[in-house]
Each structure stands twice: as C-alpha cells, then as structure tokens.
Design a protein around this motif. Sequence first.
Motif, PDB file in Angstrom:
ATOM      1  N   ASP A 271     -11.271  -6.920  -1.831  1.00 41.66           N
ATOM      2  CA  ASP A 271     -10.152  -6.886  -0.880  1.00 41.66           C
ATOM      3  C   ASP A 271      -8.842  -6.434  -1.512  1.00 41.66           C
ATOM      4  O   ASP A 271      -7.865  -6.189  -0.811  1.00 41.66           O
ATOM      5  N   LYS A 272      -8.812  -6.305  -2.846  1.00 44.36           N
ATOM      6  CA  LYS A 272      -7.611  -5.811  -3.523  1.00 44.36           C
ATOM      7  C   LYS A 272      -7.719  -4.328  -3.877  1.00 44.36           C
ATOM      8  O   LYS A 272      -6.753  -3.729  -4.355  1.00 44.36           O
ATOM      9  N   LEU A 273      -8.883  -3.739  -3.662  1.00 44.34           N
ATOM     10  CA  LEU A 273      -9.059  -2.315  -3.956  1.00 44.34           C
ATOM     11  C   LEU A 273      -8.387  -1.472  -2.883  1.00 44.34           C
ATOM     12  O   LEU A 273      -8.362  -1.849  -1.704  1.00 44.34           O
ATOM     13  N   ALA A 274      -7.839  -0.352  -3.285  1.00 44.05           N
ATOM     14  CA  ALA A 274      -7.208   0.547  -2.318  1.00 44.05           C
ATOM     15  C   ALA A 274      -8.274   1.182  -1.440  1.00 44.05           C
ATOM     16  O   ALA A 274      -9.320   1.625  -1.931  1.00 44.05           O
ATOM     17  N   LYS A 275      -8.015   1.221  -0.155  1.00 49.04           N
ATOM     18  CA  LYS A 275      -8.946   1.888   0.762  1.00 49.04           C
ATOM     19  C   LYS A 275      -8.850   3.404   0.621  1.00 49.04           C
ATOM     20  O   LYS A 275      -9.815   4.126   0.836  1.00 49.04           O
ATOM     21  N   ASP A 276      -7.674   3.863   0.255  1.00 41.90           N
ATOM     22  CA  ASP A 276      -7.434   5.285   0.037  1.00 41.90           C
ATOM     23  C   ASP A 276      -7.038   5.477  -1.430  1.00 41.90           C
ATOM     24  O   ASP A 276      -6.010   4.947  -1.868  1.00 41.90           O
ATOM     25  N   PRO A 277      -7.840   6.208  -2.216  1.00 39.41           N
ATOM     26  CA  PRO A 277      -7.522   6.378  -3.640  1.00 39.41           C
ATOM     27  C   PRO A 277      -6.134   6.945  -3.901  1.00 39.41           C
ATOM     28  O   PRO A 277      -5.569   6.707  -4.971  1.00 39.41           O
ATOM     29  N   ARG A 278      -5.565   7.668  -2.921  1.00 40.59           N
ATOM     30  CA  ARG A 278      -4.231   8.233  -3.125  1.00 40.59           C
ATOM     31  C   ARG A 278      -3.193   7.152  -3.387  1.00 40.59           C
ATOM     32  O   ARG A 278      -2.169   7.406  -4.033  1.00 40.59           O
ATOM     33  N   GLU A 279      -3.462   5.933  -2.916  1.00 38.69           N
ATOM     34  CA  GLU A 279      -2.518   4.831  -3.107  1.00 38.69           C
ATOM     35  C   GLU A 279      -2.382   4.421  -4.571  1.00 38.69           C
ATOM     36  O   GLU A 279      -1.390   3.809  -4.960  1.00 38.69           O
ATOM     37  N   VAL A 280      -3.390   4.725  -5.386  1.00 42.22           N
ATOM     38  CA  VAL A 280      -3.356   4.275  -6.778  1.00 42.22           C
ATOM     39  C   VAL A 280      -3.095   5.425  -7.748  1.00 42.22           C
ATOM     40  O   VAL A 280      -3.149   5.231  -8.960  1.00 42.22           O
ATOM     41  N   THR A 281      -2.790   6.608  -7.233  1.00 39.02           N
ATOM     42  CA  THR A 281      -2.627   7.781  -8.093  1.00 39.02           C
ATOM     43  C   THR A 281      -1.579   7.551  -9.182  1.00 39.02           C
ATOM     44  O   THR A 281      -1.828   7.813 -10.363  1.00 39.02           O
TER      45      THR A 281
END
Length: 557
Positions: A510-520
């Motif tokens: 539940d702490k993982l970004a649903k959209d990888p762009r959020e963690v770039t």
Amino acid sequence: MATTIRTRTSSNGHSHGNGGGLLVNLRLLGLLLLLLLQLGQLAYSLETQNQNTQKQLNLWPMPKHVNYSTSTLFIPSHFHLITQYADVSSILKDAFASLLTLINLPRATANNSKSKSPLLLLQGLNVVVSSTNEQLQYGVDESYHLSIPQPDPSKPLYAYLQANTVYGALHGLQTFSQLCRFNSKTKTVELNRAPWTIIDEPRFSYRGLLIDTSRHYLPLPVIKSVIDSMAYAKLNVLHWHIVDTQSFPLEIPSYPKLWNGAYSNSERYTIADATEIVSYAQRQGINVLAEIDVPGHAGSWGVGYPSLWPSKDCQEPLDVSNEFTFKLIDGILSDFKKIFKFKFVHLGGDEVNTSCWRTTPHIRKWLRRNGMNGSEAYQYFVLRAQRIALSHGFEIVNWEETFNNFGKKLSRQTVVHNWLGGGVAQKAVAAGLRCIVSNQDKWYLDHLDALWQDFYSNEPLTNITNPNQQKLVIGGEVCMWGEHIDASDIQQTIWPRAAAAAERLWTPYDKLAKDPREVTGRLAHFRCLLNERGIAAAPLAGPGRVAPEEPGSCYQQ
C-alpha cells in the motif's frame, strides 16, 4: 477530487415543507455543499501531501512507516557508536565504521563541535539489538526502529536504533546513511527534517540478485562491489550462478579436475575465494545461493571428466546412465555444504534437450532397459539430484521447467523459480509449493530494452489472492545473466533497474507508487547516491545500460 451529491426525497416522492421552509432548506443545502466541497478538498490535499511526501523523501526503498519534521542537525567529527550488543564478530562495529565513510564524515572539515547551536549536534547512535544470534538464514528478522528525537537543552542528543537482530540493525544503518548529506558550502554533514521516526521491515524475505560467472569471469573485487550495492538497496540474496556450459571456474576438492573447464588458470575461484565471498556477504546481511544447473547446462564439467558427456560430439545433458554422474553431484554438494551456509541450493533443471540421450547408443540402451523415454529420464535425473541435495540438508530451488513438466513429483521442499513468464507463481502456490518470481519479461537485467518502470511495476503476487498462498511466494529476484556482461559493464547494467525491483520487494504494497512516474525523482537521487559511493549506476533515462545523453546534473539524467 470530484464530489458527488445525492439528495433524498420522502417515501412518497414529494418534497417537504412550505415556501419559508424551502428557503431554509436551500440555505442548509448550500452549507452542506460547501462543507462537502471543503472535505473533498481536504481529502485531496491529504492525498496529494502523501504523494508529495513519497516524492520528496530521498529514501530508497521507502520504509514501512516514516514520520519527520523540519529541524536540521549536524553530525560532528566525534559522532560515535553506543551499544551493549556483544558483537562477537564485529559486524555492527565494522558496519558503523563504513557508515561514517558513506555519510562523508571524513570530508567534514568544519569544526562543528564548536557550533553556535550545540544543541543541534547529534552526538552518536545508540544501537540496541535484542538477539545475540548472528546466524544468517532465510526468514531472519530484518526489522528495525530508528528514531532521532527532538533536541532537549538539558542533555546531549543521540539517535536510537532498535532491532531484534544485528541484520535488522544493518538495514537501519543503511537508512540512517540516506538521511545524511554532506554540505560542501559549510563543510559539514547535515541530517535534515529531524526529528525522525522510522519503523521498517521487509515485505518479502527473499530479495535476490543473480550474477553469472560462467559466461564471463567476475573478479572478487567486482563481486564484492556488487554485494556492497545490494546492501545499499536492501537486497539480501546473491544467487551465484557459478558454472554453466561455457566454464567451470570453481575449485571442487572432491573432484579437482572439474575446474579444468575454466577459461584460464587466472579465471578461477579457489575454495578460499568462495568462502571469502560468503563471509563478506554475510557480514552485510546477504545470503549466497549457490547453483549447479543440471543436467542441461553442464557441458564444461566434461572437460575434466569426459565420461560425464553422453559422447564427445554430444556433450549435454550430463549422462543420465552413468552412476559417476550422480556420485560427482554428491561430491559437489558435499563440498558446497562446507562453504555455502544458506539453507537453499539451486539445482537448475531448465532448458533440457534430451536428444543426446536418445541418440547415444549406450544411453538409448539404458533407457530401454529401464523403460524410460527422454522426458521420463529427465524427471529421474532431477528427482535423484533433489534427493542428493536433501541428504546434505539443503532445501531445493529449481527453475520452473521442472514444475511445468512434473510438478507433483517434486520434493515438497522445492522452491519453484519462475522465469519464463506470468502465471507460474499462481500455479506453483496453488500446488502448495513455494515460489520465487523472476519472470524474464520484467526482471531480466540482460534484457537491455527493459525499462526501470517495468521493473518497479512487476508484482510478484499478481492474481494470487489467497493469504495462505501469498505466503508461499517467498520473494523475487532480478537476474544479471552474463553473456554480454563482464567486469567492465556489470554495475551499470544492474543499477538503477534492480533498485526499482528492490523497492517492490521491500516496501509494503500500500506504500508503493501506483504510477512509477511518482518515484522518478527519488530513484534518480538513489542512482546518484550509488554513483557517489563508487557504484557505476546508469542514468534513468532510456533502457538499461545507457550513457548520459548530454551534459547536466546527475539528478536530471
């Protein structure tokens, strides 16, 4: 965030009240609409704040729980370790010494012990480890609790790290190292956003990286560098694909001619080398999973012992009809048990083409005498190799073909290693077997067209909803196959894509970004941190192992 308003009428479908009441109701409705709008904006603000927090915090992988504030502390030159832990093997002491280097404390030349704000100095780190057991095995408790309190004028300020095992404490030290930054302007090491509270533990117990020393030899310093980089990302299993068709670089005392199959005398690992790798990894909380890939990927074995080949012209799979084949496997695993401390051994079992068996006269005669065809002989070989491994106290990992071909016959202590594609983990756990996910379309590092975003999004529990079956997925592994990889390019091929998978395996779902762009931005920061630490991690932009496109900041590549 859109807000939907639903109004109710009375049960007979008519509105209530007279004209004055209608005006009051309209005002109440307006207030209600305003309140709902404000609640919607608040919810949106909180959601955005949470997303922004994930983006702003330069921690990788993201911990399970993080709380922080706005103060800046300074790490003085006398920053020290306090602990009552026995530390028999000096694991904690050595890790703390490495920490001081990682945070660039030797570069800090400003005498911040005489700071105008002495209360902002963090004097040291107090580490409490509950268990004195330093045995590293699968499932060891890797949790930790790191806290950096609010400064108190009445007493010196210390950080606190609590863990049940020293290996949890090692993860806490890695996280602490990412909180610190060297300020080149002030020549100090800063710890920003204090006070901190971090409560953390891994999502999966098995978080692996495969290296391949058969296709290309990797010198010991390179393997140690890979181990260092794994620790930075909280990966905890080095899958050592030691031998294959091309070469057999490892010394086996029971059968000393095996390493005649090495590329050269200088491209070999002695028993002392292998023991050193295992010890070096263990001191960083990393297990070493050794692999012999039988029977199909073993052509190099016959250089020293030609009778292992079906014939000189048909060298794989290993001769199933020859008792010496299994005697030799028994000797290898007996020697492995003295070197490799992990409870698992990998026996391979993939890509077995039985045509050599069916076309070699003496093996064809053996098959006929034992009433077997090629596929049945393949099953016989795999199951017999499993029994040998079990006799030495190992549990077994096999590539997925063994499960796909004869899953019900496998030992119940088998871990199915998925690599061909999706859906295998779901079938394996439904059959009651454990599984490791490495599907090649997402987690093969030698696929240079694979993007880090795909590594991040690959979910090991896809379509597995039963909690008991989810527990059977022990984790995942990214694979650095060595056909086109050697000491010159291995690290920039592994990183930063392996880090994307590392967060998937560590951080709660539940702490993982649903959209990888959020963690770039956060991943870019970790990539630059690896570079600072001497790890040749490639830029994020583009697929695997790319060069920077143009001049610019590390954080923008």
